[in-house]
Scaffold this active site. Structure first.
Site, PDB file in Angstrom:
ATOM      1  N   LYS A  72      60.884   5.232  -7.707  1.00  0.00           N
ATOM      2  CA  LYS A  72      61.971   6.186  -7.924  1.00  0.00           C
ATOM      3  C   LYS A  72      61.512   7.292  -8.865  1.00  0.00           C
ATOM      4  O   LYS A  72      60.723   7.042  -9.790  1.00  0.00           O
ATOM      5  CB  LYS A  72      63.160   5.409  -8.519  1.00  0.00           C
ATOM      6  N   SER A  87      72.115   5.098  -6.938  1.00  0.00           N
ATOM      7  CA  SER A  87      71.365   6.321  -7.143  1.00  0.00           C
ATOM      8  C   SER A  87      69.945   6.265  -6.557  1.00  0.00           C
ATOM      9  O   SER A  87      69.293   7.286  -6.414  1.00  0.00           O
ATOM     10  CB  SER A  87      71.294   6.628  -8.640  1.00  0.00           C
ATOM     11  N   SER A 130      72.808   0.650  -8.430  1.00  0.00           N
ATOM     12  CA  SER A 130      71.948   1.681  -7.834  1.00  0.00           C
ATOM     13  C   SER A 130      70.782   1.173  -6.990  1.00  0.00           C
ATOM     14  O   SER A 130      70.145   1.952  -6.289  1.00  0.00           O
ATOM     15  CB  SER A 130      71.397   2.602  -8.925  1.00  0.00           C
TER      16      SER A 130
END
Length: 431
Positions: free
Chosen positions: A61, A137, A161
């Site tokens: 990420k 997310s 997330s």
């Protein structure tokens, strides 16, 4: 047997083909990945391995530090940040384990919000239906594993997330107990609630990545027999507003698990959820801690555009007095202990990961009220694990037209046992 390098080139050529419209990845490390793949192939030829992740194609990420470049965390504001001095702890551990790090995946700005949209870097379309939201997310992480441009993707989970994009893209997502995996070199949202974990196609892949990131020896995952396991169902508020297809798939999974000999009983937790909701009514812990992370630009105003879905809640949380935050933390500590006690009578909780399937990106862009409602529903079930300091995993439920997840939740620190139970459930449901 296909070489690691060939597998990598196959993915890189797929990504090159859509480079002009790339939204799942924000950065590719093609040359470094080729070198790592070649090194892994060379080890394989002489019968040497660095463990189960050796030669696995992994994405990370866009909030993990990679030495020599700014960590943008899904924001324009961070493009001019000072370059990271060193790799994040988990990035170093993955490299040492022989992982081939292919690139950084897109995310919602500053890891806030659960829809998965990003006004700066674009919104990655869902891996199953590109017109639908990816979930956030860790949006690019869910999409890249779902579309197989990564074998494992590393995300972060503050309120769901990892598990939300895993559920919506039809893959496995594991949120470990907070502080099991070091957060150093990960751009923070909430130091209290943040966890770092993997998304992958299978539970054993998640377990291998988790062990490496936690600094443990990755051992063969031994599935725990389901016969005699005690599974609690937290019926009540977490089951409201669930789409019919998800409810039916969940009950079907439960039936299969019960046939395998597990003992299933309702275990209400609505009282604790209500208590925590009351304690964080004025501001969530994530928003209050996020407001501290971003205090400087919130005070002076941002120099570049920031997603209003991010800046709005952070600005409001920044206005709250310290006693509100301290009381919320103190109440949470008491409730975390009470939850641990309540879960002592079972092995895992089981519930749908999310109560809805992925709506279209367009429908949420056009309707602010619908967007808020969907976001609340996406976070509702997953955030319980963060708020009460538990570990949790989302597994794809079979037979769904659009993906949704079965979530298993276990007590703080029971990560290895949870992964073993999840491996059995995955085997039973045909993972």
């Amino acid at each position: 047997m296909q070489s690691i390098r060939d597998r990598l080139e196959n993915i890189l050529s797929r990504l090159a083909y859509r480079a002009a419209d790339e939204k799942a990845f924000t950065k590719l490390y093609a040359e470094a990945a080729r070198a790592a793949a070649d090194a892994s192939d060379a080890r394989k030829r002489v019968g040497v391995t660095l463990g189960p992740l050796d030669g696995t194609i992994v994405s990370i990420k866009d909030l993990f530090d990679v030495a020599g470049e700014p960590t943008t965390a899904g924001s324009l504001m961070r493009r001019t940040a000072a370059p990271a001095m060193r790799d994040a702890t988990i990035v170093g551990r993955l490299r040492q384990a022989g992982a081939v790090i292919i690139g950084k995946t897109n995310m919602t700005e500053f890891a806030f919000t659960a829809i998965g949209d990003n006004m700066h870097y674009g919104t990655p379309g869902n891996a199953v239906h590109a017109s639908r939201i990816p979930g956030g997310s860790s949006s690019g992480a869910g999409v890249s594993v779902g579309e197989e441009t990564s074998e494992i993707s590393i995300g972060s989970d503050t309120g769901g997330s990892i598990r939300i994009p895993a559920a919506l893209n039809g893959v496995v997502g594991f949120k470990p107990t907070a502080r099991r995996v070091p957060l150093s070199g990960a751009f923070p949202l909430s130091g209290t609630l943040d966890s770092v974990g993997p998304l992958a196609r299978t539970v054993p892949q998640c377990a291998a990545a988790d062990a490496v990131m936690a600094g443990e020896e990755p051992n063969e995952l031994v599935a725990i027999p389901l016969a005699g396991l005690r599974i609690g169902i937290p019926r009540g508020v977490l089951f409201g507003d669930t789409e019919g297809e998800i409810a039916a798939a969940f009950e079907h999974c439960l039936g299969r698990i019960e046939q395998a000999g597990a003992r299933i009983a309702d275990l209400p937790i609505d009282d604790m959820i209500a208590d925590l909701r009351a304690a964080t009514k004025r501001g969530s812990i994530a928003a209050m801690e996020g407001a501290e992370v971003h205090a400087d630009w919130l005070a002076t105003g941002a120099s570049v555009p920031v997603d209003p879905h991010v800046s709005g809640p952070l600005s409001r949380a920044a206005m709250l007095p310290a006693p509100v935050y301290i009381r919320a933390l103190r109440r949470r500590a008491a409730l975390t202990a009470a939850m641990d006690e309540r879960l002592a009578s079972i092995d895992v909780l089981a519930l749908p990961t999310v109560p809805v399937t992925a709506p279209t990106i367009a429908s949420l862009a056009e309707d602010a009220e619908l967007r808020d409602r969907i976001e609340g529903l996406l976070l509702r079930n997953t955030q319980v694990a963060n708020q009460f300091d538990l570990c949790a995993i989302s597994l794809p439920m079979p037979g769904m037209k659009l993906p949704a997840g079965l979530m298993l939740v276990a007590r703080n620190g029971h990560d290895s046992r949870l992964l073993s139970i999840a491996a059995s459930v995955e085997g039973l449901l045909g993972g």
